[in-house]
Design a protein around this motif. Structure first.
Motif, PDB file in Angstrom:
ATOM      1  N   LEU A  29       0.824  -1.206   0.000  1.00  0.00           N
ATOM      2  CA  LEU A  29       0.000   0.000   0.000  1.00  0.00           C
ATOM      3  C   LEU A  29       0.858   1.256   0.000  1.00  0.00           C
ATOM      4  O   LEU A  29       0.552   2.238  -0.691  1.00  0.00           O
ATOM      5  CB  LEU A  29      -0.931  -0.002   1.214  1.00  0.00           C
ATOM      6  N   ALA A  30       1.952   1.230   0.768  1.00  0.00           N
ATOM      7  CA  ALA A  30       2.847   2.386   0.808  1.00  0.00           C
ATOM      8  C   ALA A  30       3.515   2.613  -0.545  1.00  0.00           C
ATOM      9  O   ALA A  30       3.656   3.760  -1.002  1.00  0.00           O
ATOM     10  CB  ALA A  30       3.906   2.184   1.891  1.00  0.00           C
ATOM     11  N   ARG A  31       3.912   1.539  -1.199  1.00  0.00           N
ATOM     12  CA  ARG A  31       4.540   1.676  -2.518  1.00  0.00           C
ATOM     13  C   ARG A  31       3.540   2.159  -3.559  1.00  0.00           C
ATOM     14  O   ARG A  31       3.886   2.987  -4.420  1.00  0.00           O
ATOM     15  CB  ARG A  31       5.150   0.340  -2.931  1.00  0.00           C
ATOM     16  N   LEU A  32       2.314   1.668  -3.498  1.00  0.00           N
ATOM     17  CA  LEU A  32       1.276   2.136  -4.419  1.00  0.00           C
ATOM     18  C   LEU A  32       0.994   3.624  -4.210  1.00  0.00           C
ATOM     19  O   LEU A  32       0.806   4.375  -5.175  1.00  0.00           O
ATOM     20  CB  LEU A  32      -0.013   1.331  -4.223  1.00  0.00           C
ATOM     21  N   GLN A  33       0.976   4.040  -2.955  1.00  0.00           N
ATOM     22  CA  GLN A  33       0.726   5.445  -2.658  1.00  0.00           C
ATOM     23  C   GLN A  33       1.843   6.332  -3.192  1.00  0.00           C
ATOM     24  O   GLN A  33       1.594   7.377  -3.788  1.00  0.00           O
ATOM     25  CB  GLN A  33       0.572   5.634  -1.147  1.00  0.00           C
ATOM     26  N   PHE A  34       3.087   5.892  -2.997  1.00  0.00           N
ATOM     27  CA  PHE A  34       4.213   6.678  -3.482  1.00  0.00           C
ATOM     28  C   PHE A  34       4.221   6.730  -5.007  1.00  0.00           C
ATOM     29  O   PHE A  34       4.469   7.776  -5.606  1.00  0.00           O
ATOM     30  CB  PHE A  34       5.527   6.090  -2.968  1.00  0.00           C
ATOM     31  N   ALA A  35       3.924   5.596  -5.638  1.00  0.00           N
ATOM     32  CA  ALA A  35       3.894   5.565  -7.099  1.00  0.00           C
ATOM     33  C   ALA A  35       2.804   6.481  -7.644  1.00  0.00           C
ATOM     34  O   ALA A  35       3.015   7.203  -8.632  1.00  0.00           O
ATOM     35  CB  ALA A  35       3.671   4.136  -7.590  1.00  0.00           C
ATOM     36  N   THR A  36       1.650   6.491  -7.002  1.00  0.00           N
ATOM     37  CA  THR A  36       0.540   7.327  -7.463  1.00  0.00           C
ATOM     38  C   THR A  36       0.864   8.809  -7.328  1.00  0.00           C
ATOM     39  O   THR A  36       0.707   9.587  -8.277  1.00  0.00           O
ATOM     40  CB  THR A  36      -0.737   6.999  -6.665  1.00  0.00           C
ATOM     41  N   THR A  37       1.309   9.209  -6.153  1.00  0.00           N
ATOM     42  CA  THR A  37       1.548  10.634  -5.916  1.00  0.00           C
ATOM     43  C   THR A  37       2.722  11.169  -6.729  1.00  0.00           C
ATOM     44  O   THR A  37       2.656  12.273  -7.280  1.00  0.00           O
ATOM     45  CB  THR A  37       1.792  10.887  -4.419  1.00  0.00           C
ATOM     46  N   THR A  38       3.798  10.402  -6.826  1.00  0.00           N
ATOM     47  CA  THR A  38       4.948  10.897  -7.584  1.00  0.00           C
ATOM     48  C   THR A  38       4.665  10.922  -9.083  1.00  0.00           C
ATOM     49  O   THR A  38       5.137  11.819  -9.789  1.00  0.00           O
ATOM     50  CB  THR A  38       6.196  10.034  -7.317  1.00  0.00           C
ATOM     51  N   ALA A  54       0.641  22.139  -4.934  1.00  0.00           N
ATOM     52  CA  ALA A  54      -0.139  21.335  -3.988  1.00  0.00           C
ATOM     53  C   ALA A  54       0.220  19.858  -4.095  1.00  0.00           C
ATOM     54  O   ALA A  54       0.319  19.157  -3.073  1.00  0.00           O
ATOM     55  CB  ALA A  54      -1.626  21.546  -4.234  1.00  0.00           C
ATOM     56  N   THR A  55       0.419  19.362  -5.309  1.00  0.00           N
ATOM     57  CA  THR A  55       0.792  17.950  -5.457  1.00  0.00           C
ATOM     58  C   THR A  55       2.170  17.684  -4.867  1.00  0.00           C
ATOM     59  O   THR A  55       2.423  16.609  -4.325  1.00  0.00           O
ATOM     60  CB  THR A  55       0.773  17.542  -6.939  1.00  0.00           C
ATOM     61  N   GLY A  56       3.075  18.655  -4.971  1.00  0.00           N
ATOM     62  CA  GLY A  56       4.403  18.488  -4.394  1.00  0.00           C
ATOM     63  C   GLY A  56       4.373  18.438  -2.881  1.00  0.00           C
ATOM     64  O   GLY A  56       5.125  17.672  -2.252  1.00  0.00           O
ATOM     65  N   ILE A  57       3.507  19.238  -2.277  1.00  0.00           N
ATOM     66  CA  ILE A  57       3.393  19.232  -0.811  1.00  0.00           C
ATOM     67  C   ILE A  57       2.894  17.878  -0.322  1.00  0.00           C
ATOM     68  O   ILE A  57       3.398  17.321   0.659  1.00  0.00           O
ATOM     69  CB  ILE A  57       2.444  20.364  -0.359  1.00  0.00           C
ATOM     70  N   VAL A  58       1.902  17.324  -1.013  1.00  0.00           N
ATOM     71  CA  VAL A  58       1.388  16.005  -0.642  1.00  0.00           C
ATOM     72  C   VAL A  58       2.488  14.956  -0.749  1.00  0.00           C
ATOM     73  O   VAL A  58       2.631  14.085   0.117  1.00  0.00           O
ATOM     74  CB  VAL A  58       0.196  15.629  -1.538  1.00  0.00           C
ATOM     75  N   MET A  59       3.271  15.029  -1.806  1.00  0.00           N
ATOM     76  CA  MET A  59       4.340  14.050  -1.993  1.00  0.00           C
ATOM     77  C   MET A  59       5.379  14.136  -0.871  1.00  0.00           C
ATOM     78  O   MET A  59       5.879  13.117  -0.384  1.00  0.00           O
ATOM     79  CB  MET A  59       5.013  14.270  -3.345  1.00  0.00           C
ATOM     80  N   GLU A  60       5.714  15.367  -0.449  1.00  0.00           N
ATOM     81  CA  GLU A  60       6.705  15.534   0.611  1.00  0.00           C
ATOM     82  C   GLU A  60       6.234  14.928   1.928  1.00  0.00           C
ATOM     83  O   GLU A  60       7.036  14.431   2.717  1.00  0.00           O
ATOM     84  CB  GLU A  60       7.008  17.027   0.798  1.00  0.00           C
ATOM     85  N   PHE A  61       4.925  14.984   2.189  1.00  0.00           N
ATOM     86  CA  PHE A  61       4.403  14.425   3.424  1.00  0.00           C
ATOM     87  C   PHE A  61       4.729  12.949   3.563  1.00  0.00           C
ATOM     88  O   PHE A  61       4.881  12.428   4.677  1.00  0.00           O
ATOM     89  CB  PHE A  61       2.884  14.614   3.499  1.00  0.00           C
ATOM     90  N   ILE A  97      -6.124   6.150  -0.263  1.00  0.00           N
ATOM     91  CA  ILE A  97      -7.368   6.592  -0.891  1.00  0.00           C
ATOM     92  C   ILE A  97      -7.486   8.112  -0.823  1.00  0.00           C
ATOM     93  O   ILE A  97      -7.836   8.771  -1.815  1.00  0.00           O
ATOM     94  CB  ILE A  97      -8.577   5.918  -0.212  1.00  0.00           C
ATOM     95  N   GLY A  98      -7.194   8.680   0.350  1.00  0.00           N
ATOM     96  CA  GLY A  98      -7.311  10.130   0.512  1.00  0.00           C
ATOM     97  C   GLY A  98      -6.374  10.906  -0.394  1.00  0.00           C
ATOM     98  O   GLY A  98      -6.790  11.851  -1.089  1.00  0.00           O
ATOM     99  N   PHE A  99      -5.089  10.514  -0.406  1.00  0.00           N
ATOM    100  CA  PHE A  99      -4.121  11.213  -1.250  1.00  0.00           C
ATOM    101  C   PHE A  99      -4.429  11.021  -2.734  1.00  0.00           C
ATOM    102  O   PHE A  99      -4.274  11.945  -3.537  1.00  0.00           O
ATOM    103  CB  PHE A  99      -2.708  10.726  -0.946  1.00  0.00           C
TER     104      PHE A  99
END
Length: 415
Positions: free
Chosen positions: A6-15, A67-74, A368-370
């Motif tokens: 799930l963490a890898r999927l989240q990172f792949a999606t946001t980046t 805004a997308t960059g801020i989410v990614m940094e989190f 899901i949120g991100f």
């Protein structure tokens, strides 16, 4: 549910989503510098109008991209605390430079450029845009310095279970950096050129007013895209040598790769140390798209003739080809990032030791949120860009004199 997956999927999606904003920003700002420089030197109104029109699209993409960059940094703190704790002293250094030197300056210059129309001298106003472009390139450079260290850790030593930076110049001479930076920059120029050519082609297909203006933008965008695809191909293929030398498991399973896997097995224990097939598949499709876009050179001489433009077929080709460079950039990112698996820092820190110790439900909720947030930002960005692009260059809000609506003379379709 697997927390790591799930963490890898989240990172792949946001980046992935953030990267799409970045390449548009980097590509368009370079074209804007050329347009405004031409306006200042020649004084021709068409370059001013093109600067205002394309500058407005650039600003839309830049603002939402922040805004997308801020989410990614989190994510580094929320999902990858093991990465921050183990290699933060090294990995964080170029990221801090990028934030303090590049990003803050870039935002400041851009704000002054946006609100400096009709308030600053032309030369000063142009210098601000040059500052935006140079700091954008600096930002991309330092991000790639950090990423290249994850691809090939250099200039560090491990003390008390933590990596410490010992040789800063080694970060700048990393063999995975130089060609990758050239590849990303040329890919951004390809995206910017294709976007300018496709939007202009759309106006010419619809025969909207200011055809001469859009013909100019079409040619600028097409020439930029054609030159850039050659650079993309050159920098792309040039990476195979250096990357294969420092990451032998990425492109195959030769003797050197098997020896390294044996070393890792002795050090970290048994496991699967070969990257998934997704990396190779992404690389293959990216190369196919890159070679296909090489056909842009065939359109360059054709679109210098008005009778060719009247046929509309070449214009439709440009319009339909617009998604290809975006798809290729994402596939290239997949090949670069997934190809170093199962490592966060190649040969140094496995991904399962870098993920934060949180439960799967929490990770799924943040995924899901991100994803919804970034998806909304991406859709909003493209809807706004499409809407303002469709309006044409009659009177963009950017650069409009305070309290004044400018009614510009339109030009015949084919003078």
């Amino acid at each position: 549910m697997d927390t790591l997956l799930l963490a890898r999927l989240q990172f792949a999606t946001t980046t992935s989503i953030h990267f799409l904003f970045v390449i548009v920003t980097l590509g368009l700002v370079t074209l804007l510098v050329g347009l405004q420089t031409a306006w200042v030197i020649t004084g021709k109104q068409k370059y001013e109008r093109l600067t205002r029109f394309w500058g407005q699209l650039y600003v839309i993409n830049y603002v939402l991209g922040i805004a997308t960059g801020i989410v990614m940094e989190f994510q580094f703190g929320l999902n990858w605390s093991g990465l921050s704790r183990y290699v933060g002293n090294v990995f964080g250094a170029p990221l801090a430079i990028e934030t303090l030197v590049a990003f803050f300056l870039e935002s400041t210059f851009l704000g002054m450029w946006i609100f400096g129309w009709h308030r600053l001298r032309r030369g000063v106003h142009l210098a601000l845009l040059w500052g935006v472009a140079l700091t954008a390139y600096a930002s991309a450079f330092w991000i790639l310095v950090a990423n290249s260290w994850l691809q090939n850790p250099v200039g560090y030593e491990v003390r008390d279970g933590v990596a410490h930076l010992t040789d800063f110049p080694a970060l700048l001479s990393n063999p995975t950096l130089t060609m990758a930076f050239g590849h990303v920059v040329s890919a951004a120029l390809l995206v910017g050129g294709m976007l300018m050519a496709a939007v202009s082609a759309g106006h010419l297909i619809r025969r909207t007013p200011d055809h001469a203006l859009h013909r100019t933008a079409l040619r600028i965008g097409l020439v930029t895209a054609a030159l850039s695809i050659t650079l993309v191909q050159g920098f792309g293929f040039a990476q195979f040598g250096p990357v294969g030398a420092v990451q032998p498991t990425k492109f195959g399973g030769g003797d050197e790769a098997q020896a390294m896997i044996g070393e890792w097995t002795a050090r970290f224990g048994p496991g699967d140390y070969t990257p998934p097939a997704l990396a190779s598949a992404g690389l293959g499709f990216m190369i196919t798209i890159g070679l296909t876009l090489g056909a842009l050179w065939l359109l360059v001489p054709l679109l210098w003739r008005d009778w060719i433009i009247r046929l509309r077929f070449p214009l439709w080709l440009l319009l339909l080809a617009l998604p290809l460079p975006f798809v290729a950039t994402i596939l290239g990112w997949i090949a670069r990032e997934v190809g170093r698996q199962p490592w966060v820092a190649y040969g140094l820190l496995p991904v399962d030791q870098a993920v934060s110790p949180v439960g799967a439900p929490v990770m799924l909720t943040s995924l899901i949120g991100f994803s919804l947030l970034l998806g909304t930002l991406a859709v909003t960005n493209w809807v706004l860009i499409a809407r303002h692009a469709a309006r044409g260059a009659q009177d963009p809000a950017l650069g409009r004199a305070p309290g004044q609506s400018i009614h510009l003379r339109t030009e015949p379709a084919f003078a």
